[in-house]
Design an enzyme around this catalytic site. Structure first.
Site, mmCIF file in Angstrom:
data_model
loop_
_atom_site.group_PDB
_atom_site.id
_atom_site.type_symbol
_atom_site.label_atom_id
_atom_site.label_comp_id
_atom_site.label_asym_id
_atom_site.label_seq_id
_atom_site.Cartn_x
_atom_site.Cartn_y
_atom_site.Cartn_z
ATOM 1 N N HIS A 1 -11.763 -3.257 4.386
ATOM 2 C CA HIS A 1 -12.488 -1.938 4.767
ATOM 3 C C HIS A 1 -14.062 -2.012 4.853
ATOM 4 C CE1 HIS A 1 -8.587 -0.434 3.942
ATOM 5 N NE2 HIS A 1 -8.860 -0.302 2.733
ATOM 6 N N ASP B 1 -6.058 -0.839 9.391
ATOM 7 C CA ASP B 1 -7.075 -0.572 8.410
ATOM 8 C C ASP B 1 -7.402 0.748 8.329
ATOM 9 O OD1 ASP B 1 -9.683 -0.441 7.032
ATOM 10 O OD2 ASP B 1 -9.984 -2.569 7.121
ATOM 11 N N HIS B 2 -7.006 1.491 7.382
ATOM 12 C CA HIS B 2 -7.191 3.010 7.320
ATOM 13 C C HIS B 2 -8.537 3.682 7.536
ATOM 14 C CE1 HIS B 2 -7.539 3.093 3.164
ATOM 15 N NE2 HIS B 2 -8.179 4.268 3.289
HETATM 16 C C1 BG6 Z 1 -6.776 0.998 -0.066
HETATM 17 C C2 BG6 Z 1 -7.159 0.345 -1.260
HETATM 18 O O1 BG6 Z 1 -6.665 0.281 0.872
HETATM 19 O O2 BG6 Z 1 -7.942 2.004 0.019
HETATM 20 C C3 BG6 Z 1 -7.183 1.219 -2.615
HETATM 21 O O3 BG6 Z 1 -5.939 -0.326 -1.680
HETATM 22 C C4 BG6 Z 1 -8.314 2.406 -2.345
HETATM 23 O O4 BG6 Z 1 -7.277 0.626 -3.871
HETATM 24 C C5 BG6 Z 1 -8.137 2.910 -0.836
HETATM 25 O O5 BG6 Z 1 -8.004 3.219 -3.591
HETATM 26 C C6 BG6 Z 1 -9.436 3.899 -0.870
HETATM 27 O O6 BG6 Z 1 -9.286 4.363 0.264
HETATM 28 P P1 BG6 Z 1 -9.855 6.004 0.481
HETATM 29 O O7 BG6 Z 1 -9.610 6.219 1.807
HETATM 30 O O8 BG6 Z 1 -9.360 6.811 -0.478
HETATM 31 O O9 BG6 Z 1 -11.435 5.500 0.611
#
Ligand code: BG6
Length: 499
Positions: free
Chosen positions: A243, A180-181
């Site tokens: 997230h 989960d980045h």
């Molecule tokens: C991803 C989603 O997991 O997270 C995207 O699939 C989203 O739709 C992105 O834009 C948002 O990540 P960050 O790091 O730009 O907040």
């Protein structure tokens, strides 16, 4: 910093977007910063036939197109990159992969340490691990074997459980790293340090002092080129289920005794299991789903969601979700958490706002200043504390002021991107920042009623692209004399929003 052991990382989906946009740049930066092991190999795998040299050339083009790279460093990096075409849906073809890994083990002295990264469409999530296991590539008799899985971990509770079963038939939980980045972001991790390294906040961090909590993840961009995927997912699956609930868990969890994978994730899952279930009535009163419609904003014409590529022209998919929710435990009982995320909002901003209770008696008049703590996850990462101060001059009028900290004032430090941090951790065998099976299940359990609710097309509101979502979402708070924080009311023609 301790480096990982010698190892090989196998990327399934090597010709795909994720590999080119995120994974290879992350490996390159780790390599360029000297953070990888001496002997380290990448093996790209997908159906398309490329030689090593052809694959290296493709990576070279995408890396140099997107950033400034050191040519010498790039050459050294690419020498470690190899490619093996296989038909991933054909179990027999994995024999070629095994043979290739044996060669790599000899040349790179990896001792068999291997990570398999699933950067493929989710439809292959069960077939790849099962085929790896059929060739013994899951066993750890000869070096460790790890499996990194990208979201989505399932489409709903039932498919998530099914996927989990399939993964566990082939790999053990300690071998599975679910990315989960958001957990790889410095500022999300800082939530833990901020809360548990400072004696002054924790005593206030509960229902006795906190009135409500807001969690916002707003994006200015629409669905861009991902309409096909997004239309089948929607904001609830794409952002909220993973997230946002992970961030909420970091805000709400109890202090772990130590920071390690078990202890941290035990606390995370306790919060997720304490989320107050969403009944039909709660969904009706506390949930707002929205979809952006075309509009003219800041001199630009923004398409509506249904005009985006890959999106059905009668789509009822939500691009916004706002929910008032509760954590039913001693610490948080009765404190609402207002959580929202959306695409095509006025700006890109992710932040947590802790609103402290007002003073019991308004000595200085009705417009008492608010005590709030803003934890800005991105952009302009930082923390802001606001409080009341006497307005200079006659009388005793209180004025709201703030103390700010911005990450960019720290001296030059090596900040890893989310993918760099997570890839490095997985190579070191540290699963602290990866989602555990029970946490993923708890998130799906909580979200499942929303998935059913959103099937009803009447439960979707429109909002003009470039605005803060449906007005109904404001009403989630208005009734209670609260309001969302709108971080950037008067944006210039930029999507950047300062803390
Ligand atoms: C991803 C989603 O997991 O997270 C995207 O699939 C989203 O739709 C992105 O834009 C948002 O990540 P960050 O790091 O730009 O907040």
């Amino acid at each position: 910093m301790v480096k990982p052991e010698n190892n090989c990382i196998v990327i399934f989906g090597a010709s795909g977007d994720l590999t080119h946009r995120k994974l290879i740049p992350a490996f390159y930066h780790l390599f360029a910063n000297g953070l990888l092991s001496e002997k380290f190999a990448i093996l790209g795998v997908s159906r398309t036939h490329y030689s090593d040299a052809e694959f290296q050339e493709k990576l070279k083009i995408s890396l140099t197109a997107n950033e400034k790279v050191d040519q010498q460093m790039l050459t050294e990096f690419l020498e470690r990159v190899h490619y093996q075409p296989i038909d991933t849906s054909d179990v027999d073809d994995y024999g070629k992969l095994k043979a290739r890994l044996d060669d790599i083990e000899q040349v790179y002295e990896t001792g068999g340490n291997t990570t398999f990264y699933l950067a493929t469409p989710p439809s292959l999530y069960s077939v790849i691990p099962t085929s790896l296991a059929a060739h013994g590539l899951n066993t750890e008799d000869n070096g460790w074997k790890r499996l990194i899985v990208e979201k989505p971990f399932g489409y709903d509770l039932a498919t998530a459980e099914q996927l989990d079963k399939t993964l566990h038939n082939a790999f053990q939980e300690h071998q599975i790293y679910r990315i989960d980045h958001y957990l790889g972001k410095e500022t999300v991790q800082n939530l833990l340090v901020f809360r548990f390294a400072n004696g002054m906040f924790e005593p206030l961090w509960n229902r006795n002092f906190i009135d409500y909590v807001e969690i916002t993840a707003a994006e200015f961009l629409g669905v861009e080129e991902r309409g096909g995927y997004y239309d089948g997912a929607g904001a609830v699956r794409d952002m909220f289920q993973n997230h946002l609930l992970q961030v909420l868990a970091m805000v709400g969890m109890e202090p772990p005794a130590v920071i390690n994978a078990d202890s941290m994730r035990n606390e995370v899952v306790k919060v997720l299991n304490s989320l107050q279930p969403l009944t039909e009535e709660k969904l009706k009163n506390n949930l707002v789903l929205g979809q952006y419609t075309e509009s003219d904003v800041r001199g630009a014409h923004l398409k509506g969601y249904r005009q985006e590529n890959g999106v059905a022209d009668d789509s009822r998919t939500e691009t916004y979700v706002g929910l008032k929710m509760f954590i039913d435990n001693w610490r948080w009982n009765g404190v609402p958490f207002y959580v929202r995320t959306g695409k095509r909002l006025p700006t890109r901003v992710t932040e947590v706002v802790i609103h402290f209770q007002k003073t019991p008696h308004p000595v200085f008049g009705a417009n008492a200043p608010e005590n709030k703590l803003i934890i800005r996850i991105q952009p302009d990462e930082g923390i802001q504390m606001s409080f009341g101060l006497k307005e200079p001059g006659a009388g005793f009028k209180a004025k709201e002021v703030s103390m700010d900290f911005h990450y960019d004032t720290l001296e030059e430090t090596q900040m890893l991107t989310a993918y760099e941090r997570l890839l490095l951790d997985s190579m070191k065998g540290d699963a602290t920042l990866f989602a555990r099976t029970d946490a993923v299940k708890a998130c799906w359990e909580f979200v499942q009623p929303i998935l059913e609710y959103k099937e009803n097309p009447e439960h979707l509101y429109g909002y003009a692209a470039g605005t803060w979502g449906p007005k109904e979402a404001d009403e989630l708070l208005n009734d209670e004399d609260r309001s969302w924080r709108f971080p950037c009311k008067n944006l210039a023609d930029t999507d950047y929003c300062e803390l």
